[in-house]
Motif scaffolding. Structure first.
Motif, PDB file in Angstrom:
ATOM      1  N   ASP A  11      27.365  46.127  32.222  1.00  0.00           N
ATOM      2  CA  ASP A  11      28.448  45.614  31.587  1.00  0.00           C
ATOM      3  C   ASP A  11      28.162  45.712  29.965  1.00  0.00           C
ATOM      4  OD1 ASP A  11      29.693  43.963  34.010  1.00  0.00           O
ATOM      5  OD2 ASP A  11      27.547  43.686  34.055  1.00  0.00           O
ATOM      6  N   ARG A  12      29.429  45.700  29.244  1.00  0.00           N
ATOM      7  CA  ARG A  12      29.387  45.596  28.025  1.00  0.00           C
ATOM      8  C   ARG A  12      29.086  44.241  27.393  1.00  0.00           C
ATOM      9  NH1 ARG A  12      32.898  49.155  25.241  1.00  0.00           N
ATOM     10  NH2 ARG A  12      33.996  47.599  24.720  1.00  0.00           N
ATOM     11  N   PRO A  13      28.341  43.918  26.317  1.00  0.00           N
ATOM     12  CA  PRO A  13      28.372  42.660  25.872  1.00  0.00           C
ATOM     13  C   PRO A  13      29.374  42.362  24.844  1.00  0.00           C
ATOM     14  CG  PRO A  13      26.651  43.865  24.920  1.00  0.00           C
ATOM     15  CD  PRO A  13      27.139  44.846  25.819  1.00  0.00           C
ATOM     16  N   VAL A  19      36.286  36.609  35.929  1.00  0.00           N
ATOM     17  CA  VAL A  19      36.334  36.873  37.399  1.00  0.00           C
ATOM     18  C   VAL A  19      36.865  38.118  38.027  1.00  0.00           C
ATOM     19  CG1 VAL A  19      36.871  34.365  37.806  1.00  0.00           C
ATOM     20  CG2 VAL A  19      38.913  35.962  37.343  1.00  0.00           C
ATOM     21  N   GLY A  20      37.510  39.027  36.795  1.00  0.00           N
ATOM     22  CA  GLY A  20      37.548  40.564  37.271  1.00  0.00           C
ATOM     23  C   GLY A  20      36.288  41.130  37.608  1.00  0.00           C
ATOM     24  N   HIS A  21      35.223  40.882  36.549  1.00  0.00           N
ATOM     25  CA  HIS A  21      33.914  41.630  36.779  1.00  0.00           C
ATOM     26  C   HIS A  21      33.104  41.048  38.062  1.00  0.00           C
ATOM     27  CE1 HIS A  21      34.108  41.400  32.466  1.00  0.00           C
ATOM     28  NE2 HIS A  21      33.844  42.653  32.554  1.00  0.00           N
ATOM     29  N   GLY A  24      35.111  42.610  41.001  1.00  0.00           N
ATOM     30  CA  GLY A  24      35.062  43.940  40.780  1.00  0.00           C
ATOM     31  C   GLY A  24      33.543  44.722  41.041  1.00  0.00           C
ATOM     32  N   SER A  25      32.519  43.889  40.460  1.00  0.00           N
ATOM     33  CA  SER A  25      31.233  44.443  40.574  1.00  0.00           C
ATOM     34  C   SER A  25      30.153  43.077  40.856  1.00  0.00           C
ATOM     35  CB  SER A  25      31.001  45.096  39.165  1.00  0.00           C
ATOM     36  OG  SER A  25      29.795  45.653  39.327  1.00  0.00           O
ATOM     37  N   LEU A  26      30.305  42.443  40.364  1.00  0.00           N
ATOM     38  CA  LEU A  26      28.978  41.014  40.343  1.00  0.00           C
ATOM     39  C   LEU A  26      28.830  40.893  41.741  1.00  0.00           C
ATOM     40  CD1 LEU A  26      29.789  38.905  37.346  1.00  0.00           C
ATOM     41  CD2 LEU A  26      28.188  40.571  37.423  1.00  0.00           C
ATOM     42  N   MET A 121      44.777  51.394  23.828  1.00  0.00           N
ATOM     43  CA  MET A 121      44.652  50.080  23.775  1.00  0.00           C
ATOM     44  C   MET A 121      43.946  49.417  22.606  1.00  0.00           C
ATOM     45  SD  MET A 121      42.809  47.983  27.109  1.00  0.00           S
ATOM     46  CE  MET A 121      41.538  47.352  26.404  1.00  0.00           C
ATOM     47  N   ARG A 122      43.293  50.297  21.901  1.00  0.00           N
ATOM     48  CA  ARG A 122      42.405  50.057  20.622  1.00  0.00           C
ATOM     49  C   ARG A 122      43.109  50.479  19.342  1.00  0.00           C
ATOM     50  NH1 ARG A 122      39.234  49.816  24.876  1.00  0.00           N
ATOM     51  NH2 ARG A 122      37.257  48.605  24.988  1.00  0.00           N
ATOM     52  N   ASN A 123      44.081  51.015  19.536  1.00  0.00           N
ATOM     53  CA  ASN A 123      45.035  51.830  18.611  1.00  0.00           C
ATOM     54  C   ASN A 123      43.982  52.809  17.724  1.00  0.00           C
ATOM     55  OD1 ASN A 123      47.228  50.565  18.816  1.00  0.00           O
ATOM     56  ND2 ASN A 123      46.544  48.763  17.683  1.00  0.00           N
ATOM     57  N   VAL A 153      30.530  49.487  40.864  1.00  0.00           N
ATOM     58  CA  VAL A 153      31.690  49.327  39.612  1.00  0.00           C
ATOM     59  C   VAL A 153      33.242  49.188  40.091  1.00  0.00           C
ATOM     60  CG1 VAL A 153      30.045  50.300  37.732  1.00  0.00           C
ATOM     61  CG2 VAL A 153      31.426  51.704  39.125  1.00  0.00           C
ATOM     62  N   GLY A 154      33.788  48.801  38.999  1.00  0.00           N
ATOM     63  CA  GLY A 154      35.206  48.711  39.163  1.00  0.00           C
ATOM     64  C   GLY A 154      35.975  50.153  39.357  1.00  0.00           C
ATOM     65  N   GLU A 155      37.371  50.160  39.607  1.00  0.00           N
ATOM     66  CA  GLU A 155      37.871  51.343  39.814  1.00  0.00           C
ATOM     67  C   GLU A 155      37.978  52.252  38.439  1.00  0.00           C
ATOM     68  OE1 GLU A 155      42.084  50.824  40.505  1.00  0.00           O
ATOM     69  OE2 GLU A 155      42.059  52.634  41.924  1.00  0.00           O
ATOM     70  N   LEU A 193      39.566  45.953  43.139  1.00  0.00           N
ATOM     71  CA  LEU A 193      39.145  47.181  42.488  1.00  0.00           C
ATOM     72  C   LEU A 193      39.595  47.151  40.848  1.00  0.00           C
ATOM     73  CD1 LEU A 193      41.114  49.894  44.797  1.00  0.00           C
ATOM     74  CD2 LEU A 193      38.608  49.619  44.223  1.00  0.00           C
ATOM     75  N   ARG A 194      41.039  46.661  40.583  1.00  0.00           N
ATOM     76  CA  ARG A 194      41.214  46.352  39.296  1.00  0.00           C
ATOM     77  C   ARG A 194      42.038  45.079  39.124  1.00  0.00           C
ATOM     78  NH1 ARG A 194      42.599  50.705  35.437  1.00  0.00           N
ATOM     79  NH2 ARG A 194      41.595  52.128  36.842  1.00  0.00           N
ATOM     80  N   LEU A 195      41.277  44.090  38.960  1.00  0.00           N
ATOM     81  CA  LEU A 195      41.774  42.564  39.087  1.00  0.00           C
ATOM     82  C   LEU A 195      42.783  42.528  37.831  1.00  0.00           C
ATOM     83  CD1 LEU A 195      41.959  39.870  40.834  1.00  0.00           C
ATOM     84  CD2 LEU A 195      40.656  39.107  38.974  1.00  0.00           C
TER      85      LEU A 195
HETATM   86  P1  ATP Z   1      36.014  45.698  27.572  1.00  0.00           P
HETATM   87  O1  ATP Z   1      37.234  45.091  27.282  1.00  0.00           O
HETATM   88  O2  ATP Z   1      34.791  45.301  26.364  1.00  0.00           O
HETATM   89  O3  ATP Z   1      35.933  47.149  28.011  1.00  0.00           O
HETATM   90  P2  ATP Z   1      35.868  44.822  30.275  1.00  0.00           P
HETATM   91  O4  ATP Z   1      36.340  43.489  30.504  1.00  0.00           O
HETATM   92  O5  ATP Z   1      36.385  46.106  30.700  1.00  0.00           O
HETATM   93  O6  ATP Z   1      35.268  44.850  28.908  1.00  0.00           O
HETATM   94  P3  ATP Z   1      33.333  46.092  30.959  1.00  0.00           P
HETATM   95  O7  ATP Z   1      31.956  45.751  30.600  1.00  0.00           O
HETATM   96  O8  ATP Z   1      33.893  47.414  30.526  1.00  0.00           O
HETATM   97  O9  ATP Z   1      34.440  44.964  31.058  1.00  0.00           O
HETATM   98  O10 ATP Z   1      33.144  46.273  32.659  1.00  0.00           O
HETATM   99  C1  ATP Z   1      31.935  46.078  33.347  1.00  0.00           C
HETATM  100  C2  ATP Z   1      32.300  46.167  34.965  1.00  0.00           C
HETATM  101  O11 ATP Z   1      33.320  45.308  35.536  1.00  0.00           O
HETATM  102  C3  ATP Z   1      32.686  47.764  35.200  1.00  0.00           C
HETATM  103  O12 ATP Z   1      32.126  47.894  36.422  1.00  0.00           O
HETATM  104  C4  ATP Z   1      34.155  47.524  35.593  1.00  0.00           C
HETATM  105  O13 ATP Z   1      34.702  48.568  36.397  1.00  0.00           O
HETATM  106  C5  ATP Z   1      34.354  46.030  35.904  1.00  0.00           C
HETATM  107  N1  ATP Z   1      35.492  45.473  35.746  1.00  0.00           N
HETATM  108  C6  ATP Z   1      36.134  45.309  34.500  1.00  0.00           C
HETATM  109  N2  ATP Z   1      37.303  44.607  34.403  1.00  0.00           N
HETATM  110  C7  ATP Z   1      37.443  44.840  35.703  1.00  0.00           C
HETATM  111  C8  ATP Z   1      38.867  44.201  36.571  1.00  0.00           C
HETATM  112  N3  ATP Z   1      39.645  43.543  35.881  1.00  0.00           N
HETATM  113  N4  ATP Z   1      38.958  44.366  38.031  1.00  0.00           N
HETATM  114  C9  ATP Z   1      37.743  44.883  38.543  1.00  0.00           C
HETATM  115  N5  ATP Z   1      36.548  45.249  38.167  1.00  0.00           N
HETATM  116  C10 ATP Z   1      36.527  45.137  36.781  1.00  0.00           C
END
Ligand code: ATP
Ligand code: MG
Length: 364
Positions: A11-13, A19-21, A24-26, A121-123, A153-155, A193-195
């Motif tokens: 994950d990116r810090p 809860v999406g993480h 989707g992954s944790l 998204m980031r312009n 990982v997520g989708e 997959l993508r909350l």
């Molecule tokens: P950023 O906005 O900085 O990109 P992020 O919320 O997208 O942050 P990441 O660190 O890029 O989070 O993603 C980490 C992991 O969590 C990846 O595997 C990604 O697929 C998953 N993930 C992130 N957001 C979601 C989501 N909304 N639903 C399901 N999985 C997610």
């Protein structure tokens, strides 16, 4: 011989985990970790990648490393079983990236749909930082450095995995079999997959400010759930309601289990019954939201409480990161030396080279 099963994910810090993480992954990672099926598990805090779109904000990245690490430990990542590492502390990853860059074209990077939407998204349309544009290549380095077979990982990560697989195939065909082609491991349910965000936007994302965090207080979760996006045409309780695109039901799909009904909503046996009633009309949003709140708290309360223990011992968290990073570096260094040998840039390790060059000039 069955190949060794190895996991790399991360994950990116850029903020605390949400809860999406989790869905989707944790959640998946913890299950895989405890399954005992994987020989090695590497979980990376991708600070170098976070800097590709936060170059002017290094303090944000620095602060969030320990936040993400605590979220990991709180959900049940066990440092005895999983190696937690900090990306920037492995120069081997940067080196690999530099060599892989030769195997990818600019137009291939431009076609990456996740990068495309992130640029929007980031312009960044007018001026994309080169580092950001290339981050899928750096992700390929992260995955291949550990010879990962499996990437949970997520989708949104699917295009990155595809790019990685292409780099691996290209590398192996040009330089000989060296790297391992990874498989993506997606969550099994569609909602996970993508909350979506609490605002109903396509993805809950730290950068969009539409998140429910794993460390969020009960009060704040309540506020967010009660103001969540539902069906805009469901005005009166008696109106028939829509499930598709209704964020509250998507969240229930991701978090609800049948066992929650007797305690929190005994009118229904399961989620299907609740959805049917909503579709027929006669079930109000507030009732569904109150149920969702209880469901979310069942998941989040134990995580938040466990996190508190680690918040009291920050030096321990850094120690976990340091040890994990050191151990991971050994693996990455081994892969890098294999890569360099395959690419014939291992001048000082290759004894035959000096001999070969000497032979060439023997009769001169
Ligand atoms: P950023 O906005 O900085 O990109 P992020 O919320 O997208 O942050 P990441 O660190 O890029 O989070 O993603 C980490 C992991 O969590 C990846 O595997 C990604 O697929 C998953 N993930 C992130 N957001 C979601 C989501 N909304 N639903 C399901 N999985 C997610
Ligand atoms: Mg992201």
């Amino acid at each position: 011989m069955t190949p060794t099963k190895i996991i790399l994910t991360g994950d990116r810090p850029t903020g605390r985990l949400h809860v999406g993480h989790y869905v989707g992954s944790l959640r998946n990672r913890v299950e895989l970790q405890n399954s005992g099926e994987y020989e090695k598990i590497f979980i990376m805090i991708a600070d170098a990648q976070a800097l590709t779109d936060n170059a002017e904000n290094p303090e944000k990245v620095r602060q969030n490393i320990v936040e993400v690490a605590m979220d990991y430990l709180a959900v049940g990542i066990d440092p005895e079983k999983s190696n937690i590492l900090i990306q920037s502390q492995l120069p081997e990853l940067t080196e690999l990236t530099f060599y892989y860059m030769n195997l990818v074209t600019v137009s291939r990077l431009q076609r990456n749909p996740t990068v495309k939407s992130e640029i929007q998204m980031r312009n960044f349309e007018a001026s994309i930082p080169v580092g950001f544009f290339c981050y899928p290549i750096s992700q390929a380095s992260d995955i291949t450095a550990f010879k990962a077979t499996t990437v949970p990982v997520g989708e949104d990560q699917e295009p990155m995995l595809e790019q990685t697989r292409e780099i691996v195939r290209k590398f192996n065909s040009v330089y000989g079999d060296t790297l391992v082609e990874p498989e993506i491991l997606l969550p099994s349910s569609t909602a996970c997959l993508r909350l979506p965000g609490t605002d109903g936007k396509a993805k809950m994302s730290k950068s969009l400010g539409n998140c429910i965090y794993l460390s969020e207080t009960e009060e704040d979760i309540k506020k967010k759930v009660m103001s969540m996006f539902t069906d805009p045409d469901h005005l009166k309780v008696s109106d028939p309601g829509k499930i598709e695109g209704n964020t509250v039901f998507t969240y229930l799909d991701a978090f609800c289990r049948d066992e929650f009904f007797p305690e929190y909503c005994p009118d229904y046996k399961n989620l299907d019954e609740m959805k049917e009633h909503y579709k027929r009309g006669g079930l109000g949003d507030v009732k569904v939201k109150k149920f969702l709140l209880n469901v979310m708290l069942e998941t989040i309360n134990p995580i938040r409480n466990k996190r508190r223990e680690f918040e009291k011992d920050i030096p321990y968290v850094y120690e976990v990161l340091k040890k994990g990073t050191e151990k991971a570096r050994e693996t990455a260094a081994k892969t890098l030396s294999e890569v360099k040998a395959a690419m014939k840039i291992d001048y000082f390790e290759d004894q035959a080279l000096i001999k070969e060059q000497s032979e060439k000039y023997k009769d001169a």
